[in-house]
Design an enzyme around this catalytic site. Structure first.
Site, short mmCIF file in Angstrom:
data_model
loop_
_atom_site.label_atom_id
_atom_site.label_comp_id
_atom_site.label_asym_id
_atom_site.label_seq_id
_atom_site.Cartn_x
_atom_site.Cartn_y
_atom_site.Cartn_z
N ASP A 77 -3.66 7.33 4.58
CA ASP A 77 -3.35 6.06 4.74
C ASP A 77 -3.88 5.49 5.98
O ASP A 77 -4.38 6.42 7.04
CB ASP A 77 -1.95 6.02 4.99
CG ASP A 77 -1.16 4.81 5.00
OD1 ASP A 77 -1.76 3.61 4.62
OD2 ASP A 77 0.05 4.39 5.37
N GLU A 78 -4.00 4.10 6.21
CA GLU A 78 -4.55 3.47 7.28
C GLU A 78 -6.10 4.09 7.57
O GLU A 78 -6.33 4.19 8.82
CB GLU A 78 -3.77 3.52 8.45
CG GLU A 78 -2.41 2.91 8.21
CD GLU A 78 -2.22 1.29 8.29
OE1 GLU A 78 -3.45 0.59 8.19
OE2 GLU A 78 -1.02 0.93 8.49
N LYS A 132 0.91 -1.19 -0.05
CA LYS A 132 -0.01 0.09 -0.09
C LYS A 132 0.87 1.28 0.01
O LYS A 132 0.50 2.32 -0.49
CB LYS A 132 -0.93 0.05 1.16
CG LYS A 132 -0.28 0.18 2.57
CD LYS A 132 -1.51 0.16 3.64
CE LYS A 132 -0.62 0.25 4.99
NZ LYS A 132 0.17 1.32 5.32
N THR A 133 1.98 1.21 0.80
CA THR A 133 2.66 2.34 0.79
C THR A 133 3.51 2.67 -0.42
O THR A 133 3.57 3.93 -1.06
CB THR A 133 3.94 2.32 1.47
OG1 THR A 133 3.55 1.92 3.06
CG2 THR A 133 4.73 3.63 1.97
N GLN A 139 -7.96 -5.11 9.02
CA GLN A 139 -7.00 -4.90 10.01
C GLN A 139 -7.20 -3.88 10.91
O GLN A 139 -6.52 -3.01 11.58
CB GLN A 139 -5.59 -4.65 9.30
CG GLN A 139 -5.07 -5.90 8.34
CD GLN A 139 -3.76 -5.55 7.86
OE1 GLN A 139 -2.84 -5.37 8.55
NE2 GLN A 139 -3.73 -5.24 6.65
N ARG A 164 1.46 -11.58 9.70
CA ARG A 164 2.81 -10.88 10.00
C ARG A 164 4.00 -11.85 9.63
O ARG A 164 5.32 -11.44 9.43
CB ARG A 164 3.01 -10.59 11.37
CG ARG A 164 1.98 -9.56 12.21
CD ARG A 164 1.89 -8.18 11.41
NE ARG A 164 0.81 -8.54 10.61
CZ ARG A 164 0.56 -7.50 9.57
NH1 ARG A 164 1.44 -6.62 9.40
NH2 ARG A 164 -0.51 -7.65 8.80
#
Length: 726
Positions: free
Chosen positions: A219-220, A31-32, A250, A607
């Site tokens: 973002d997020e 995503k970044t 998430q 993770r």
């Protein structure tokens, strides 16, 4: 700019033209990269960089974003507005401080500053004995500001509730806010609240920034609270070039104000939204992604997405059942030692758990094996405030001349023994050559002590005398349990935990301390010698040097799953997967709470890059007593078969699970209150037997008011209360 580095979905998001865009970026999908490439593409197409706003949640993420943008758009990227929400709001308030009714050089108070000022406000209101609750009220006031409730609005809201703590919080909020303003300061909540007010009350300012920011990227987005949602929506309302990136799967921060509806309802808020779903994962192997996908698909409130990877092969997920938490920790350590012999470094491994209290068994197992570890987000177990408090009580009982420990516990829990009174007591002790405890016992001889202070000292010394008298006949576990009960330390934490999540965590740690004593007792009994309280303290004291040693560069990472979000490790151990522990509260939880627990499990699983271990214990101690468990529903949903250790195979079989419905008649979760009714008879390890007078709340907030045979009436948080239905 080379778009060949992007997959087709990433490229679609980067090349999206005008209008709102929702990028559903599943775990590990880059995503970044999408955000930074999209900004670089906008600059390439002629959008002035200074008219692009990018917002994220941490300073680290913002700095990483700045660097990536500048590397993609050299000489131009640095002009983009890249901030955290709070950083962006601080910049606006600095530019418009007069309209915001702030001093030019206003101070931003962090959480510790905020807590200190709230403590002062409490003292002004005559709430000196409740200052230990300052953290709780700090949280309540911060959440109120995130919901755009100023002190006056919150006072109106508090009057509509029956919760006395909310009414008290309203009084504190009013005084605190005045003190904050008089000091020329703002807290983090004010940064958001005051920008919302600035944009609402000043049309010229609102219209200027609505026109100025041609493109806004967040973002997020699944972690945004109400105030952040309002700021974002307001600023984007003219050009509607709002790109939000996030993953509803998430969203795990509802307890601190995040509202999952912001991302789930984005398409309703912004018509004609373009939607791009990123599903190609660059982190994990196929077996890990498939199992995580099978778990998260059980959530009803989510956007459909399926993670996949081009990586071939991958190790199967290993699910292991162990006899208890001690064996669970030992098994994990043995597995790590085996992997390390195969060439892995310690930094490849992470151990995740649901609650901080669970770290204790892993810390001790790693220490015994001589393996370096680092504990993220918490102090090492025996250095935690509540553990040191409990051990200080034990030290005073064993050594009445231990002045340091005595001063630690004299007002813990609060007893109303003020600083001036303590100075008078110390002066009296010095003049008579007495220990502090002997001076406490002679309080009737000390001048200028209030009657309430004398009574508090008498009550305290009386309970210490009783335990000292009984100590020769008490095991270490019984002695520690008596200390926690008769000092009122445990009941104080239970009362605090009704409204304070920090106190609830401390309560769980104190329960884990009794588990630690019990384990030491069992090891001593196996060698044929009982364990006294003094021997236990000696063993703990000898541990502290090694426990305090830094983890070192090559060390295993231990953390709660909440802190793992955004990180990745080659090998992950996701532990404590049992009903009642993870998902926490299970049978007492609402559907929304269960879905957040499932999202948390999904975060933990995703993770792992190469290997994932899921562990659960057939039995687990709660307050020194052993309870049987059933495996977490998340294990069943992952559809990975569990293996049993030889010792756990000897335990009685647990009830079966069918579908997502659980039938655990003897489960730990039920003992924590799922089966409680008004009139139920229950047993508590410290308080004895009692009767349920009333039940309130649901999920993690479920409580029961119980009258015990010893006369105590207590309201217990069922998630933490080790109750057994009789």
């Amino acid at each position: 700019m080379n778009l060949d580095l992007l997959n087709p979905e990433q490229a679609r998001a980067v090349l999206h033209k005008e209008g709102p865009l929702l990028v559903l970026a599943a775990a590990g999908t880059g995503k970044t990269r999408v955000i930074t490439y999209r900004i670089a593409k906008l600059i390439e197409e002629g959008v002035p960089p200074e008219r692009i706003l990018a917002v994220t949640f941490t300073n680290k993420a913002a700095e990483e974003m700045r660097q990536r943008i500048e590397s993609l758009s050299p000489g131009k990227g640095s002009a983009v507005w890249v901030f955290t929400f709070h950083g962006f709001c601080a910049k606006l308030l600095r530019q418009h401080y007069e309209l915001a009714k702030l001093s030019r050089h206003f101070t931003i108070y962090d959480q510790s500053d905020q807590k200190r000022l709230i403590t002062e406000a409490m003292k002004e209101l005559g709430l000196d004995r409740e200052t230990a609750k300052a953290s709780m009220y700090t949280g309540i006031i911060s959440r109120a500001k995130d919901d755009l409730l100023d002190a006056e609005s919150y006072a109106i809201y508090a009057e509509t509730t029956v919760d006395s703590s909310r009414k008290t919080a309203a009084r504190i909020y009013s005084v605190y806010q005045k003190k904050l303003e008089n000091a020329g300061g703002v807290d983090f909540g004010d940064l958001l609240l005051k920008v919302c007010s600035l944009l609402k009350e000043h049309p010229s300012i609102r219209e200027y920034y609505q026109d100025y920011f041609r493109h806004i990227l967040v973002d997020e987005y699944q972690d945004t609270n109400h105030a952040q949602y309002i700021i974002t929506k307001t600023l984007a309302s003219k050009h509607k070039n709002l790109c939000v990136v996030g993953d509803d799967d998430q969203s795990v921060y509802s307890w601190r104000g995040a509202d999952i509806r912001n991302i789930l309802e984005f398409e309703r808020d912004f018509k004609d939204t373009g939607v791009v779903t990123l599903e190609q994962n660059y982190r994990s192997t196929k077996p890990i992604l498939d199992a995580a996908g099978r778990v998260i698909r059980n959530n009803g409130k989510r956007k459909a997405k399926t993670l996949w990877t081009k990586k071939e092969g991958g190790n199967a997920i290993h699910v292991q059942e162990l006899m208890d938490e001690r064996e669970e920790a030992s098994w994990v350590v043995r597995r790590i030692e085996g992997e390390k012999r195969g060439g892995r470094s310690l930094s490849d491994f992470a151990i995740f758990y649901r609650t901080n209290a669970q770290s204790r068994s892993f810390e001790e197992a790693l220490r015994r094996a001589g393996i370096n570890y680092r504990l993220i987000g918490a102090m090492r177990f025996y250095q935690r405030q509540e553990i040191k408090d409990a051990l200080a009580y034990a030290r005073v009982i064993l050594n009445p001349r231990d002045e340091i420990s005595l001063m630690r516990i004299v007002n813990t829990p609060p007893r109303g023994i003020g600083k001036t009174s303590l100075e008078r007591i110390k002066a009296f002790a010095n003049s008579k050559n007495l220990s502090g405890l002997d001076a406490f016992k002679a309080a009737s001889e000390i001048e200028n002590l209030t009657p309430s202070c004398r009574k508090s000292l008498a009550d305290m010394t009386s309970f210490i005398d009783r335990i000292q008298t009984d100590l020769p006949s008490l095991s270490a576990g019984l002695a520690m349990a008596r200390i926690l009960e008769e000092s009122r330390y445990f009941s104080w934490l239970e009362q605090e935990s009704e409204t304070d999540l920090d106190a609830a965590s401390r309560l769980a740690n104190v329960q884990e301390l009794l588990n630690s004593v019990k384990e030491y007792e069992e090891r001593r009994q196996a060698s044929g010698s009982p364990l006294s309280l003094s021997q236990y303290l000696e063993e703990i004291s000898l541990q502290t040097d090694s426990l305090d040693a830094p983890g070192g560069e090559d060390s295993i990472t231990l953390m709660t799953i909440h802190l793992a979000k955004g990180l990745e490790f080659p090998v992950v151990f996701l532990t404590g997967l049992e009903e009642g522990l993870f998902p926490i509260g299970s049978n007492n939880s609402s559907q929304e709470e269960l879905e957040e627990e499932r999202r948390l499990c999904y975060v933990g699983m995703t993770r792992a890059k190469e290997m994932l271990y899921l562990t659960h214990a057939s039995t687990r101690r709660v307050f020194g007593q052993t309870y049987s468990n059933i495996p977490s529903r998340f294990i069943m949903e992952s559809q990975v078969e569990s293996e049993c250790s030889p010792s756990s195979k000897r335990l009685p079989a647990q009830p079966a699970m069918t579908g997502s419905s659980l039938q655990p008649p003897n489960s730990y979760a039920q003992r924590m209150g799922a089966a409680l009714r008004v009139g139920s008879r229950v047993r508590h390890p410290l308080f004895g037997t009692g009767e349920v007078l009333e039940k309130s709340g649901s999920g993690e907030g479920a409580k029961a008011l119980i009258r015990f045979q010893n006369g105590r009436i207590a309201k217990l948080v069922l998630r933490y209360a080790p109750l057994e239905v009789i």
